[in-house]
Scaffold this motif. Structure first.
Motif, PDB file in Angstrom:
ATOM      1  N   GLY A 134       0.717  -1.452  -0.162  1.00 12.69           N
ATOM      2  CA  GLY A 134      -0.044  -0.044   0.130  1.00 12.69           C
ATOM      3  C   GLY A 134       0.809   1.436  -0.030  1.00 12.69           C
ATOM      4  N   SER A 135       2.262   1.180   0.155  1.00 12.36           N
ATOM      5  CA  SER A 135       3.037   2.456   0.112  1.00 12.36           C
ATOM      6  C   SER A 135       3.186   2.729  -1.132  1.00 12.36           C
ATOM      7  CB  SER A 135       4.317   2.278   1.116  1.00 12.36           C
ATOM      8  OG  SER A 135       4.961   1.228   0.331  1.00 12.36           O
ATOM      9  N   THR A 136       3.739   3.955  -1.343  1.00 17.12           N
ATOM     10  CA  THR A 136       4.244   4.521  -2.718  1.00 17.12           C
ATOM     11  C   THR A 136       5.734   5.086  -2.442  1.00 17.12           C
ATOM     12  OG1 THR A 136       3.256   6.653  -2.248  1.00 17.12           O
ATOM     13  CG2 THR A 136       1.997   5.108  -3.416  1.00 17.12           C
ATOM     14  N   LEU A 137       6.590   4.812  -3.387  1.00 22.34           N
ATOM     15  CA  LEU A 137       8.020   5.185  -3.386  1.00 22.34           C
ATOM     16  C   LEU A 137       8.199   5.791  -4.742  1.00 22.34           C
ATOM     17  CD1 LEU A 137       9.676   2.216  -1.514  1.00 22.34           C
ATOM     18  CD2 LEU A 137       9.395   4.463  -0.612  1.00 22.34           C
ATOM     19  N   PRO A 138       9.663   6.733  -4.792  1.00 20.65           N
ATOM     20  CA  PRO A 138       9.818   7.015  -5.996  1.00 20.65           C
ATOM     21  C   PRO A 138      10.052   6.135  -6.897  1.00 20.65           C
ATOM     22  CG  PRO A 138      10.906   8.356  -4.017  1.00 20.65           C
ATOM     23  CD  PRO A 138      10.226   6.959  -3.705  1.00 20.65           C
ATOM     24  N   MET A 139       9.824   6.601  -8.287  1.00 20.70           N
ATOM     25  CA  MET A 139       9.925   5.547  -9.293  1.00 20.70           C
ATOM     26  C   MET A 139      11.495   5.472  -9.816  1.00 20.70           C
ATOM     27  SD  MET A 139       6.748   5.313 -11.996  1.00 20.70           S
ATOM     28  CE  MET A 139       6.775   7.071 -12.529  1.00 20.70           C
ATOM     29  N   HIS A 140      12.218   6.583  -9.609  1.00 19.72           N
ATOM     30  CA  HIS A 140      13.560   6.657 -10.283  1.00 19.72           C
ATOM     31  C   HIS A 140      14.385   5.989  -9.319  1.00 19.72           C
ATOM     32  CE1 HIS A 140      13.832   9.966  -7.375  1.00 19.72           C
ATOM     33  NE2 HIS A 140      15.007   9.798  -7.393  1.00 19.72           N
ATOM     34  N   SER A 141      14.147   5.696  -8.156  1.00 15.36           N
ATOM     35  CA  SER A 141      15.346   4.937  -7.146  1.00 15.36           C
ATOM     36  C   SER A 141      14.920   3.466  -6.971  1.00 15.36           C
ATOM     37  CB  SER A 141      15.287   5.768  -6.136  1.00 15.36           C
ATOM     38  OG  SER A 141      14.070   5.863  -5.310  1.00 15.36           O
ATOM     39  N   THR A 142      13.850   2.831  -7.757  1.00 11.94           N
ATOM     40  CA  THR A 142      13.453   1.443  -7.227  1.00 11.94           C
ATOM     41  C   THR A 142      13.335   0.685  -8.419  1.00 11.94           C
ATOM     42  OG1 THR A 142      11.056   1.975  -7.568  1.00 11.94           O
ATOM     43  CG2 THR A 142      12.182   2.382  -5.355  1.00 11.94           C
ATOM     44  N   GLY A 143      13.817  -0.491  -8.423  1.00 13.12           N
ATOM     45  CA  GLY A 143      13.715  -1.456  -9.610  1.00 13.12           C
ATOM     46  C   GLY A 143      12.408  -1.588 -10.366  1.00 13.12           C
ATOM     47  N   THR A 198      17.855   2.206  -0.796  1.00 18.73           N
ATOM     48  CA  THR A 198      18.300   1.699   0.451  1.00 18.73           C
ATOM     49  C   THR A 198      19.704   1.141   0.610  1.00 18.73           C
ATOM     50  OG1 THR A 198      16.139   1.162   1.200  1.00 18.73           O
ATOM     51  CG2 THR A 198      17.672   0.479   2.669  1.00 18.73           C
ATOM     52  N   LEU A 199      20.462   1.741   1.468  1.00 14.08           N
ATOM     53  CA  LEU A 199      21.846   1.187   1.502  1.00 14.08           C
ATOM     54  C   LEU A 199      21.722  -0.211   1.958  1.00 14.08           C
ATOM     55  CD1 LEU A 199      23.845   4.225   3.367  1.00 14.08           C
ATOM     56  CD2 LEU A 199      23.617   3.552   0.674  1.00 14.08           C
ATOM     57  N   GLY A 200      22.686  -0.996   1.165  1.00 13.55           N
ATOM     58  CA  GLY A 200      22.776  -2.271   1.572  1.00 13.55           C
ATOM     59  C   GLY A 200      21.825  -3.209   0.738  1.00 13.55           C
ATOM     60  N   ALA A 201      21.295  -2.733  -0.297  1.00 12.45           N
ATOM     61  CA  ALA A 201      20.100  -3.304  -0.841  1.00 12.45           C
ATOM     62  C   ALA A 201      20.138  -3.102  -2.384  1.00 12.45           C
ATOM     63  CB  ALA A 201      18.886  -3.029  -0.431  1.00 12.45           C
ATOM     64  N   ALA A 202      20.217  -4.005  -3.130  1.00  9.58           N
ATOM     65  CA  ALA A 202      20.027  -4.274  -4.662  1.00  9.58           C
ATOM     66  C   ALA A 202      18.642  -4.741  -5.257  1.00  9.58           C
ATOM     67  CB  ALA A 202      21.002  -4.831  -5.268  1.00  9.58           C
ATOM     68  N   SER A 203      18.450  -4.347  -6.322  1.00 12.24           N
ATOM     69  CA  SER A 203      16.865  -4.725  -6.713  1.00 12.24           C
ATOM     70  C   SER A 203      17.096  -5.208  -8.203  1.00 12.24           C
ATOM     71  CB  SER A 203      15.799  -3.900  -6.551  1.00 12.24           C
ATOM     72  OG  SER A 203      15.994  -2.652  -7.408  1.00 12.24           O
ATOM     73  N   LEU A 204      16.208  -5.971  -8.576  1.00 12.66           N
ATOM     74  CA  LEU A 204      16.133  -6.456  -9.990  1.00 12.66           C
ATOM     75  C   LEU A 204      14.688  -6.557 -10.278  1.00 12.66           C
ATOM     76  CD1 LEU A 204      17.344  -7.677 -12.817  1.00 12.66           C
ATOM     77  CD2 LEU A 204      17.121  -9.925 -11.653  1.00 12.66           C
ATOM     78  N   ALA A 205      14.017  -6.061 -11.507  1.00  9.93           N
ATOM     79  CA  ALA A 205      12.647  -6.211 -11.547  1.00  9.93           C
ATOM     80  C   ALA A 205      12.437  -6.339 -13.396  1.00  9.93           C
ATOM     81  CB  ALA A 205      12.057  -5.021 -11.198  1.00  9.93           C
ATOM     82  N   VAL A 206      11.349  -6.750 -13.812  1.00  8.27           N
ATOM     83  CA  VAL A 206      10.604  -6.950 -15.065  1.00  8.27           C
ATOM     84  C   VAL A 206       9.404  -6.608 -15.108  1.00  8.27           C
ATOM     85  CG1 VAL A 206      12.414  -8.959 -15.303  1.00  8.27           C
ATOM     86  CG2 VAL A 206       9.945  -9.468 -14.568  1.00  8.27           C
ATOM     87  N   PRO A 207       9.053  -6.288 -16.240  1.00  7.40           N
ATOM     88  CA  PRO A 207       7.491  -5.850 -16.555  1.00  7.40           C
ATOM     89  C   PRO A 207       6.352  -6.922 -16.716  1.00  7.40           C
ATOM     90  CG  PRO A 207       8.821  -5.947 -18.652  1.00  7.40           C
ATOM     91  CD  PRO A 207       9.688  -6.214 -17.346  1.00  7.40           C
ATOM     92  N   VAL A 208       5.346  -6.628 -16.355  1.00  5.34           N
ATOM     93  CA  VAL A 208       4.204  -7.699 -16.531  1.00  5.34           C
ATOM     94  C   VAL A 208       3.441  -7.148 -17.741  1.00  5.34           C
ATOM     95  CG1 VAL A 208       2.155  -8.456 -15.657  1.00  5.34           C
ATOM     96  CG2 VAL A 208       3.932  -8.625 -14.248  1.00  5.34           C
ATOM     97  N   VAL A 209       3.414  -7.656 -18.783  1.00  5.97           N
ATOM     98  CA  VAL A 209       2.934  -7.448 -20.121  1.00  5.97           C
ATOM     99  C   VAL A 209       1.622  -8.072 -20.382  1.00  5.97           C
ATOM    100  CG1 VAL A 209       3.366  -6.732 -22.548  1.00  5.97           C
ATOM    101  CG2 VAL A 209       5.158  -6.778 -20.953  1.00  5.97           C
ATOM    102  N   ARG A 210       0.632  -7.065 -20.548  1.00  9.04           N
ATOM    103  CA  ARG A 210      -0.545  -7.794 -21.091  1.00  9.04           C
ATOM    104  C   ARG A 210      -0.739  -8.290 -22.646  1.00  9.04           C
ATOM    105  NH1 ARG A 210      -4.909  -3.376 -19.634  1.00  9.04           N
ATOM    106  NH2 ARG A 210      -4.267  -2.817 -21.548  1.00  9.04           N
ATOM    107  N   ASP A 211      -1.525  -8.958 -23.034  1.00  8.08           N
ATOM    108  CA  ASP A 211      -1.311  -9.658 -24.290  1.00  8.08           C
ATOM    109  C   ASP A 211      -1.666  -8.473 -25.504  1.00  8.08           C
ATOM    110  OD1 ASP A 211      -4.234  -8.929 -23.777  1.00  8.08           O
ATOM    111  OD2 ASP A 211      -4.998 -10.696 -24.503  1.00  8.08           O
ATOM    112  N   ASP A 212      -1.986  -7.386 -25.106  1.00  5.12           N
ATOM    113  CA  ASP A 212      -2.032  -6.110 -26.042  1.00  5.12           C
ATOM    114  C   ASP A 212      -0.571  -5.236 -25.962  1.00  5.12           C
ATOM    115  OD1 ASP A 212      -2.338  -4.835 -23.576  1.00  5.12           O
ATOM    116  OD2 ASP A 212      -4.161  -4.116 -24.171  1.00  5.12           O
TER     117      ASP A 212
END
Length: 251
Positions: A134-143, A198-212
């Motif tokens: 339910g929280s929001t964070l900046p897009m430019h600093s998260t995976g 966050t210091l001490g943390a790395a992230s990796l993320a991918v998109p979820v793409v609809r069929d369109d």
């Protein structure tokens, strides 16, 4: 901030909405005077409406006397069709990712110019994580945020680039560098960060793409480092994203 809701003739609904809209990423806790000022309401009116919202569960009043958003708003928000279907479809698949990687796993969508976390499964306690459901964070600093930002409309990318805030010493705050990163995300199909949120943390993320071919969400993991397990984590996320996309398409 809301409009001139202190003027006579403005409906009660508008005033209630003004109070709820007073909360944002930078104003998660508000005193009564702050709430009245941001909602453009007289203090007695803000006090009366805030107390009614507290009684209904839309706001919570903390022991210190300030107000925070209540659980009711999150529960109602989860009934929105996209978010509800996403969580229902994604949850068992994300459990598989969590069991395989033992990392913190996220499901997120874009909420205006921020990333909204719909699901979080906590991994190793030694890795610091800022997100909550339910929280929001900046897009430019998260995976997950960079994935969603890379596929956001141009006006969203422009607004975000115009106000890049430094969260840690490693947060990208130069628009040209961010633009290069987003182009790489679109090209390679995934995003990474290293200690940008966050210091001490790395992230990796991918998109979820609809069929369109529309990106509707992002899933990601947070770990201490991506040096050794990047390929394994990426493969797990890609399989999961395809599974979520397939089930969304079937629905």
């Amino acid at each position: 901030m809301a409009g001139n809701t202190s003027r006579p003739g403005v409906s009660v609904t508008s005033r209630v909405l003004a109070i709820l809209a007073a909360f944002d990423e930078r104003h998660r806790r508000l005193t009564l005077s702050e709430l009245a000022r941001r909602a453009d309401l007289p203090i007695p009116t803000a006090h009366r409406l805030a107390n009614e919202l507290v009684a209904g569960g839309a706001l919570t009043r903390r022991p210190q006397g300030d107000y925070v958003v209540g659980r009711l708003l999150w529960d109602v928000g989860l009934l929105a069709p996209v978010e509800a279907d996403l969580r229902r479809v994604a949850e068992p698949i994300l459990h598989d990712v969590h069991a395989t990687t033992r990392a913190t796993v996220h499901l997120a969508v874009r909420d205006g110019d921020h990333v909204l976390y719909l699901e979080r499964m906590r991994g190793r306690a030694s890795v610091p994580v800022m997100s909550t459901i339910g929280s929001t964070l900046p897009m430019h600093s998260t995976g997950v945020g960079k994935v969603l930002l890379a596929h956001a409309p141009p006006d969203v990318r422009e607004r975000v680039a115009a106000r890049l805030t430094r969260v840690t010493p490693y947060t990208v705050t130069q628009p040209p560098i961010l633009a290069e990163q987003l182009e790489r995300v679109r090209r390679d199909g995934y995003a990474t960060t290293s200690e940008e949120m966050t210091l001490g943390a790395a992230s990796l993320a991918v998109p979820v793409v609809r069929d369109d071919e529309v990106v509707v969400a992002a899933i990601g993991v947070v770990v201490a480092s991506l040096r050794r397990d990047r390929a394994r984590l990426l493969a797990a996320l890609q399989v999961a994203a395809r599974g979520i996309s397939r089930q969304l398409s079937e629905r």
